[in-house]
Design a protein around this motif. Structure first.
Motif, short mmCIF file in Angstrom:
data_model
loop_
_atom_site.label_atom_id
_atom_site.label_comp_id
_atom_site.label_asym_id
_atom_site.label_seq_id
_atom_site.Cartn_x
_atom_site.Cartn_y
_atom_site.Cartn_z
N ASN A 97 0.85 -1.19 0.00
CA ASN A 97 0.00 0.00 0.00
C ASN A 97 0.89 1.24 0.00
N ILE A 229 -8.71 0.10 -3.88
CA ILE A 229 -9.39 1.09 -3.05
C ILE A 229 -8.44 2.27 -2.85
N ASN A 231 -8.08 6.00 -0.92
CA ASN A 231 -8.60 6.92 0.10
C ASN A 231 -8.17 8.34 -0.26
N THR A 257 -8.49 3.87 8.75
CA THR A 257 -7.52 3.34 7.79
C THR A 257 -7.33 1.84 7.98
N PRO A 262 -7.02 0.71 2.60
CA PRO A 262 -6.87 1.24 1.25
C PRO A 262 -5.57 0.77 0.62
N ALA A 265 -3.49 5.89 -0.56
CA ALA A 265 -4.08 7.08 0.04
C ALA A 265 -3.39 8.29 -0.56
#
Length: 450
Positions: A97, A229, A231, A257, A262, A265
């Motif tokens: 991420n 996804i 954010n 979070t 996510p 972000a």
């Protein structure tokens, strides 16, 4: 070890004004805090250098008037490019991420850009989404916007796209800029209920915030099953923010979070430079990295400081129930009853650019097609008051366009070139990654292909 990617871009050479809330210190205090806590020394943290987005990356998403170069600085291209770097790193499995801590922000920038509004000129998250779909074949994307101000630009860009789910929870638009984001804004005829807005009453605190996450956002995401996804990580819901009236804490942002998980972000708003951003960003980074964030706490906060008003909680629960019902019954909705049964769905908009003092009048038409989301026609007039109004005509062909809609859209574009009503005419064909702009006064046409 799975890594969490970080990019910092404070944009030292870009500012609306020296004392404006949206300034470089927003990131500098955060960076100091993160270094002080030793976060950058964690083995699962990997920092990346920013990079430039191309002009075509912008044109794939926006109609910049008169051209992309007129609306963006190098800082804008680096902020957008940094999100693309995070996207590439995610797809290439360099990171699990990532968080792009960049400015200028972008979620108020709409499909048409006459100037800067809400501190935004181009939409970083939307540019990232279109890039991921074009370059990496990502199909379904969910964007969850946690800014106190409704992400009206992101909503506008994806309002007719069934493959992009946009969820925004924010302070009630009747009490804050931009005055939009109500529960009846649910997407166009080809993307009904792919837009969900949760306007929260001023003063809403952590308990209600996390109730919305658990009882609406997570169930809808689980049902939608996005490939990625994102954010849109605004932090002006914090209880110390000077531009908002909410009562979220850094711990709640971290819990959010941790629950949302996510893939990427992207920093948006948040203007409590010393009292909020260093703690909120630290908590978010630790949550992304899977580290303990329970000791992150603002100096002036103590557990139990904010008690949720039960009437406010009941109001939000009722809204969540209604939105969840709309989502669950989206495929049973009578689309013709909601949008009419004409060849086009038409809508008139009035948009105010609060930073550049531009008044835009926009007329949008969406081709209602049984085989694809349909192409979009936009007629827009931007009036700066002391200058001659700028009139544009734009056509946007979606990724999923059928052959009939694509051919019809090009016919509409060619027909518009012969009219005297417009100064600039644009074609944005996402299905072939082609962007065309025609300057009526000069009689010149520019074509760019990705």
């Amino acid at each position: 070890m799975e890594k969490t990617g970080l990019i910092f871009f404070p944009a030292f050479d870009w500012a609306i004004s020296p004392t404006h809330p949206e300034r470089e210190e927003r990131l500098l205090y955060t960076r100091d805090q993160i270094f002080e806590e030793g976060v950058m020394d964690l083995p699962q943290i990997k920092e990346f250098a920013p990079r430039l987005a191309t002009l075509h990356d912008i044109a794939r998403t926006h109609f910049c008037v008169p051209r992309v170069q007129s609306q963006v600085t190098e800082a804008h291209l680096i902020a957008a490019g940094s999100t693309l770097q995070m996207g590439d790193s995610l797809v290439n499995k360099e990171i699990k991420n990532g968080f792009a801590l960049v400015r200028p922000p972008g979620h108020h920038a709409m499909r048409v850009v006459h100037g800067n509004r809400g501190f935004c000129s181009i939409n970083n998250e939307a540019i990232l989404v279109e890039y991921l779909r074009r370059r990496h074949g990502i199909k379904r994307v969910a964007i969850v916007d946690s800014d106190a101000h409704h992400g009206d630009g992101t909503q506008d860009i994806f309002y007719h796209d069934p493959d992009v789910l946009f969820i925004s929870f924010h302070q009630d638009g009747r009490t804050i800029f931009p005055g939009t984001g109500f529960i009846h804004e649910l997407g166009g005829p080809g993307a009904y209920a792919r837009t969900l807005n949760v306007p929260l009453p001023p003063g809403t605190s952590d308990e209600t915030f996390l109730y919305v996450v658990d009882n609406l956002i997570l169930p809808v995401l689980n049902d939608f099953k996005p490939d990625i996804i994102i954010n849109s990580a605004g932090q002006d819901n914090h209880y110390t923010d000077p531009l908002g009236s909410m009562r979220f804490t850094a711990r709640a942002y971290a819990d959010f979070t941790s629950k949302l998980k996510p893939d990427l972000a992207v920093l948006e708003g948040g203007y409590a430079i010393e009292s909020a951003l260093p703690y909120v960003n630290l908590a978010i980074i630790l949550a992304l990295a899977g580290e303990d964030y329970s000791y992150v706490m603002e100096p002036d906060y103590w557990p139990g400081r904010f008690k949720e008003n039960q009437d406010r909680m009941a109001q939000v629960k009722k809204m969540v129930d209604k939105l969840l019902e709309t989502w669950e019954n989206k495929n049973k909705a009578d689309i013709q009853k909601i949008f009419g049964n004409g060849k086009y769905y038409q809508k008139k908009k009035f948009i105010y650019y609060d930073t550049d003092y531009i008044e835009e009048e926009q007329f949008e038409k969406v081709r209602v097609c049984p085989d694809c989301p349909g192409y979009i026609i936009i007629e827009s007039r931007g009036d700066r008051g002391y200058k001659q109004p700028v009139r544009i005509f734009a056509v946007s062909v979606p990724f999923q366009a059928c052959n009939a809609c694509q051919n019809e859209a090009y016919e509409v574009y060619e027909e518009a070139k012969s009219k005297k009503d417009f100064d600039y005419i644009y074609m944005q064909d996402k299905s072939t990654d082609t962007c065309i702009s025609f300057d009526k006064k000069k009689g010149q046409e520019w074509v760019t292909e990705g």
